[in-house]
Write a protein that holds these residues in place. Structure first.
Motif, short mmCIF file in Angstrom:
data_model
loop_
_atom_site.label_atom_id
_atom_site.label_comp_id
_atom_site.label_asym_id
_atom_site.label_seq_id
_atom_site.Cartn_x
_atom_site.Cartn_y
_atom_site.Cartn_z
N SER A 7 40.83 32.51 39.29
CA SER A 7 41.01 31.23 39.97
C SER A 7 41.57 31.37 41.38
N PHE A 8 41.68 32.56 41.87
CA PHE A 8 42.20 32.77 43.23
C PHE A 8 41.05 32.65 44.22
N PRO A 9 41.31 32.07 45.40
CA PRO A 9 40.23 31.88 46.37
C PRO A 9 39.82 33.16 47.10
N SER A 10 40.67 34.19 47.06
CA SER A 10 40.33 35.44 47.74
C SER A 10 41.07 36.59 47.08
N ALA A 11 40.63 37.80 47.43
CA ALA A 11 41.29 38.99 46.89
C ALA A 11 42.71 39.10 47.41
N SER A 29 38.95 43.66 37.32
CA SER A 29 37.92 42.63 37.24
C SER A 29 38.41 41.31 37.85
N ASP A 30 39.69 40.98 37.68
CA ASP A 30 40.23 39.76 38.30
C ASP A 30 40.26 39.90 39.83
N LEU A 31 40.63 41.09 40.31
CA LEU A 31 40.64 41.31 41.76
C LEU A 31 39.24 41.15 42.34
N GLU A 32 38.26 41.77 41.72
CA GLU A 32 36.90 41.69 42.24
C GLU A 32 36.30 40.30 42.06
N SER A 33 36.64 39.61 40.97
CA SER A 33 36.17 38.24 40.81
C SER A 33 36.71 37.36 41.92
N SER A 34 37.96 37.58 42.30
CA SER A 34 38.55 36.82 43.39
C SER A 34 37.90 37.18 44.72
N ALA A 35 37.60 38.46 44.90
CA ALA A 35 37.00 38.90 46.17
C ALA A 35 35.60 38.30 46.37
N PHE A 36 34.86 38.12 45.27
CA PHE A 36 33.50 37.61 45.37
C PHE A 36 33.37 36.19 44.85
N ALA A 37 34.46 35.44 44.85
CA ALA A 37 34.45 34.07 44.33
C ALA A 37 33.46 33.18 45.05
#
Length: 133
Positions: A7-11, A29-37
């Protein structure tokens, strides 16, 4: 305010959340999900890669990876072992046995890769080949 996974807008916001304590413990996976949100077309590929990164590796996994790495880079040593077998006749049987074992292991590793590729699996990337699958 506690954020949920992804749920973060950016890494950078995710990293700040992990350091500041507003996010769960660090997860690739959470870091990369945030990076490519903001790029949903990449999200499924990133999620698959992140799941592999988050997997906890055991000692057995590390030992298998080290064995594969040795087998991948062992063929250049074969000529040295053959030369030593000729120079040291008393150890020739042992050295020739080592050469045969290295060759058999390398062929088994390559046959496994070939079988996976022929059955429709993906080819191992350089990173996968050196760390094991």
């Amino acid at each position: 305010m506690a954020h949920t996974s992804g749920s973060f807008p950016s890494a950078a916001a995710y990293a700040d959340g992990v350091v500041g304590g507003t996010a769960a413990p660090f997860s690739w996976s959470d870091l990369e999900s945030s990076a490519f949100a903001r790029l949903p077309e990449l999200h499924s590929a990133v999620a698959a890669a992140g799941a592999d990164l988050d997997r906890t590796r055991t000692r057995r996994d590390h030992a298998l990876s080290a064995g594969r790495l040795l087998l991948l880079f062992a063929p250049p040593a074969l000529s040295l072992l053959a030369i030593l077998a000729v120079k040291h006749e008393d150890s020739a049987v042992l050295l020739h046995s080592a050469v045969a074992l290295i060759c058999a292991g390398h062929m088994a590793l390559r046959a496994t890769e070939w079988r996976r590729t022929r059955s429709g699996g993906t080819r191992a990337t350089d990173q996968e080949a050196t760390r094991g699958r």
